[in-house]
Design a protein around this motif. Structure first.
Motif, PDB file in Angstrom:
ATOM      1  N   VAL A  31       0.864  -1.178   0.000  1.00 45.81           N
ATOM      2  CA  VAL A  31       0.000   0.000   0.000  1.00 45.81           C
ATOM      3  C   VAL A  31       0.896   1.221   0.000  1.00 45.81           C
ATOM      4  CG1 VAL A  31      -1.841   1.255   1.153  1.00 45.81           C
ATOM      5  CG2 VAL A  31      -1.791  -1.250   1.242  1.00 45.81           C
ATOM      6  N   ASN A  32       0.768   2.050  -0.976  1.00 46.09           N
ATOM      7  CA  ASN A  32       1.591   3.251  -1.070  1.00 46.09           C
ATOM      8  C   ASN A  32       0.905   4.381  -0.312  1.00 46.09           C
ATOM      9  OD1 ASN A  32       3.302   1.622  -2.543  1.00 46.09           O
ATOM     10  ND2 ASN A  32       2.612   2.387  -4.511  1.00 46.09           N
ATOM     11  N   ALA A  33       0.574   5.476  -0.982  1.00 48.00           N
ATOM     12  CA  ALA A  33      -0.066   6.587  -0.287  1.00 48.00           C
ATOM     13  C   ALA A  33      -1.458   6.191   0.201  1.00 48.00           C
ATOM     14  CB  ALA A  33      -0.182   7.788  -1.220  1.00 48.00           C
ATOM     15  N   TYR A 102      -1.909  -8.354  -6.146  1.00 45.82           N
ATOM     16  CA  TYR A 102      -1.498  -9.532  -6.912  1.00 45.82           C
ATOM     17  C   TYR A 102      -2.367  -9.721  -8.147  1.00 45.82           C
ATOM     18  CZ  TYR A 102       1.389 -10.939  -2.947  1.00 45.82           C
ATOM     19  OH  TYR A 102       2.337 -10.994  -1.974  1.00 45.82           O
ATOM     20  N   SER A 103      -3.539  -9.114  -8.164  1.00 43.76           N
ATOM     21  CA  SER A 103      -4.501  -9.394  -9.220  1.00 43.76           C
ATOM     22  C   SER A 103      -4.461  -8.429 -10.388  1.00 43.76           C
ATOM     23  CB  SER A 103      -5.916  -9.415  -8.634  1.00 43.76           C
ATOM     24  OG  SER A 103      -6.178  -8.194  -7.983  1.00 43.76           O
ATOM     25  N   LEU A 104      -3.819  -7.248 -10.189  1.00 41.52           N
ATOM     26  CA  LEU A 104      -3.773  -6.251 -11.256  1.00 41.52           C
ATOM     27  C   LEU A 104      -2.357  -5.715 -11.401  1.00 41.52           C
ATOM     28  CD1 LEU A 104      -6.990  -4.170 -10.483  1.00 41.52           C
ATOM     29  CD2 LEU A 104      -6.674  -5.742 -12.405  1.00 41.52           C
ATOM     30  N   PRO A 105      -1.952  -5.345 -12.628  1.00 41.27           N
ATOM     31  CA  PRO A 105      -0.625  -4.750 -12.782  1.00 41.27           C
ATOM     32  C   PRO A 105      -0.614  -3.299 -12.317  1.00 41.27           C
ATOM     33  CG  PRO A 105      -1.761  -4.811 -14.881  1.00 41.27           C
ATOM     34  CD  PRO A 105      -2.659  -5.530 -13.902  1.00 41.27           C
ATOM     35  N   GLY A 106       0.535  -2.834 -11.823  1.00 38.82           N
ATOM     36  CA  GLY A 106       0.675  -1.433 -11.471  1.00 38.82           C
ATOM     37  C   GLY A 106      -0.028  -1.065 -10.187  1.00 38.82           C
ATOM     38  N   VAL A 107      -0.237   0.235 -10.026  1.00 41.79           N
ATOM     39  CA  VAL A 107      -0.850   0.794  -8.824  1.00 41.79           C
ATOM     40  C   VAL A 107      -2.276   1.228  -9.153  1.00 41.79           C
ATOM     41  CG1 VAL A 107      -0.711   2.579  -7.058  1.00 41.79           C
ATOM     42  CG2 VAL A 107       1.389   1.604  -8.034  1.00 41.79           C
TER      43      VAL A 107
END
Length: 121
Positions: A31-33, A102-107
């Motif tokens: 989790v980023n921002a 894990y289920s989607l690419p990127g953020v």
């Protein structure tokens, strides 16, 4: 899938305090921002506080000095402590998080369902 669940809203008197929590769960890599927004009736949703994974914070002028955003990275949870609440703080408060899953690419940005905060005497 990733879910954000807020808690801690309610009715509070002017000058009072409350603490909101938001927990992210699901197929999370990181989790980023994380941030808190609010939307009052008839108004646009506004960003009020944001915290980066490393702890850097920023606040909207409307809550600066009265609010503290914090997070527990181990729990993927963000908090908002609000004090000296005013009538104009009445709004639905939403949690937002930028998540690598894990289920989607990127953020991808996710939203919670919102929690009502009502400041009234």
């Amino acid at each position: 899938q990733v879910q954000l669940v807020e808690s801690g809203g309610g009715l509070v008197q002017p000058g009072g305090s409350l603490r909101l929590s938001c927990a992210a769960s699901g197929s999370i890599v990181s989790v980023n921002a994380m941030a808190w927004y609010r939307q009052a009736p008839g108004k646009q949703r506004e960003l009020i506080a944001r915290i980066l994974r490393g702890g850097t914070t920023n606040y909207a002028d409307s809550v600066k000095g009265r609010s503290t955003i914090s997070r527990d990275n181990a729990k993927n949870t963000v908090y908002l402590q609000m004090t000296s609440l005013k009538l104009e703080d009445t709004a639905v408060y939403y949690c937002n998080a930028d998540v690598v899953s894990y289920s989607l690419p990127g953020v991808k940005g996710y939203w919670g369902q919102g929690t009502q905060v009502t400041v009234s005497s």
